[in-house]
Design an enzyme around this catalytic site. Structure first.
Site, PDB file in Angstrom:
ATOM      1  CG  ASP A   1      50.137 -12.522 -53.165  1.00 46.25           C
ATOM      2  OD1 ASP A   1      49.834 -12.550 -51.961  1.00 46.25           O
ATOM      3  OD2 ASP A   1      50.746 -13.448 -53.751  1.00 46.25           O
TER       4      ASP A   1
ATOM      5  CG  ASP B   1      47.609 -13.980 -49.015  1.00 42.37           C
ATOM      6  OD1 ASP B   1      46.851 -14.825 -49.524  1.00 42.37           O
ATOM      7  OD2 ASP B   1      48.837 -14.082 -49.013  1.00 42.37           O
ATOM      8  CD  GLU B   2      47.274 -15.232 -53.830  1.00 46.24           C
ATOM      9  OE1 GLU B   2      46.789 -15.436 -54.963  1.00 46.24           O
ATOM     10  OE2 GLU B   2      48.125 -15.964 -53.315  1.00 46.24           O
TER      11      GLU B   2
HETATM   12 MG    MG Z   1      50.611 -13.623 -50.305  1.00 36.39          MG
END
Ligand code: MG
Length: 415
Positions: free
Chosen positions: A9, A105-106
């Site tokens: 993340d 973003d993960e």
């Molecule tokens: Mg994040």
């Protein structure tokens, strides 16, 4: 062999990327926001320094500025973030093809069996964190587990630039004391329902009766119960996996409210043309159609009907859409927006017992015409050929996102 699954993340993604790009922002209280003028004047991400001063994601800009008077504001640049997201994926893909993105973003990574190449999960997590610092100048937190739920829980557990292993050796100590809401897919409603029965922590959930949980929350509740017990076995999808399309649609808010059935009929033709294009591009036929309509008081209603045959052509879609419209609309108000959606999608073409359906040849003709028009449009642009009825249609600007320019106009007609 027990699986090794990582969840990575990017920390304070938008803010970190802005700081990576612009050294003047590093070490400062800064935040990425929507535009100040427009309604989306909220904080989308904040730097560690702004976080310390109490700035929160999702709050209004003026609220954040009260808490943190010197706060530097940067407008969001989504194409930049998307580029970083792609760069991140390329780092992950150096270690496995099983990279499943979860938002921008993960990502989950299934690195089972790569120990000899890259070391164990903990070692690989350290390698990834170092590469992100060195190559992208942003940090990631990584969860290491044998399943996706605990890997995700691990990446949330400690941040920024940290890693946490939660697997069968320690999940009772690490995961069980955490609130149920920390578990992926355990939203506010589910959390409330569980709390009503005294189930507050992941451990409470794990120790409760699975049959009871299934009755309370259905199959998704049972999945949460499995996850709480470290027994989730959901696979990490390969990077190039695309889930099958369940429905295709097109909606628009009209430039001015539609005042009569003729305008609606024409607009449905126009929307149906978009849906037709999507169906033909995907090589699918629709067997059900739904229409939702919003009036000028913003009240919304809708309905759906099956199509007599699996259909791709705009004429049949538009005719059916008008049937649906006539079934529920009583012109108490004007029409502001409509969305047309095709579902129950089948691969085309499907063999049909023609003898059973006397009007099937006519339907087939329209399908052929659709495909022919689609071929022409694919080659010469979306406005190269169209039905005369739609000539000069301007209630909605459905072409505004299209890159291709209008060329000579031809008019086709089906009988
Ligand atoms: Mg994040």
């Amino acid at each position: 062999m027990s699986p090794t699954i990582l969840h990575a993340d990017m920390n304070a993604c938008y803010a970190s990327i802005e700081q990576a790009r612009n050294p003047a922002l590093r070490g400062k209280a800064m935040a990425v926001c929507g535009s100040v003028e427009a309604r989306n004047g909220i904080i989308l991400a904040k730097s560690q320094e702004a976080k310390i001063q109490g700035v929160k994601t999702g709050e209004a800009i003026w609220e954040a500025q009260q808490k943190c008077p010197g706060l530097l504001l940067v407008p969001a640049d989504f194409s930049l973030y998307l580029a970083y997201s792609k760069m991140a994926h390329h780092i992950y893909l150096d270690y496995t093809n099983r990279v499943e993105a979860f938002g921008m973003d993960e990502c989950w990574l299934d690195v089972t069996g790569t120990d000899r190449l890259f070391g164990d999960g903990e070692t690989l997590a350290r390698t990834l964190r170092r590469r992100f610092r060195d190559e992208l100048e942003v940090t990631i937190s990584v969860g290491i587990s044998d399943n996706k739920f605990f890997a995700k829980l691990g990446s949330d557990y400690k941040k920024p630039d940290a890693q946490t292993r939660i697997d069968r050796s320690n999940y009772k100590e690490v995961a069980w004391p955490l609130p149920t809401s920390d578990l992926l897919f355990c939203g506010p409603q589910t959390t409330r329902k569980l709390a009503r029965f005294g189930i507050h922590t992941i451990g409470d959930l794990a120790r409760s009766d699975p049959e009871f949980i299934r009755k309370l929350l259905g199959i998704n509740g049972y999945r949460l119960w499995l996850a709480a017990n470290g027994r989730d076995r959901t696979p990490v999808a390969p990077y190039d996996f695309r889930p099958p399309i369940k429905s295709l649609g097109c909606g628009t808010t009209f430039r001015r409210d539609l005042v009569n059935r003729d305008e609606v009929a024409l607009s449905l033709r126009r929307l149906a043309k978009e849906v037709e294009g999507k169906l033909l591009s995907a090589g699918l036929s629709a067997s059900r159609l739904s229409l939702s309509v919003r009036d000028n008081t913003l009240f919304q209603m809708g309905d759906d009907l099956p199509l007599p045959y699996p259909t791709q052509n705009a004429q049949d879609l538009a005719d059916r859409a008008l049937d649906i419209f006539d079934g529920f609309w009583f012109w108490k108000h004007r029409v502001r927006a409509m969305t047309l959606r095709a579902s129950r999608l089948l691969p085309q073409p499907k063999a049909v017992q023609r003898a059973f359906f006397p009007d099937y040849p006519a339907h087939e003709k329209k399908e052929d015409l659709s495909r022919a028009l689609f071929a022409i449009r694919s080659r010469f642009g979306s406005k190269s050929v169209d039905f005369a009825a739609l000539y000069g249609y301007d209630y909605a600007d459905l072409d505004r996102d299209r890159a291709d320019m209008p060329t000579n106009k031809f008019v086709a007609c089906a009988r």
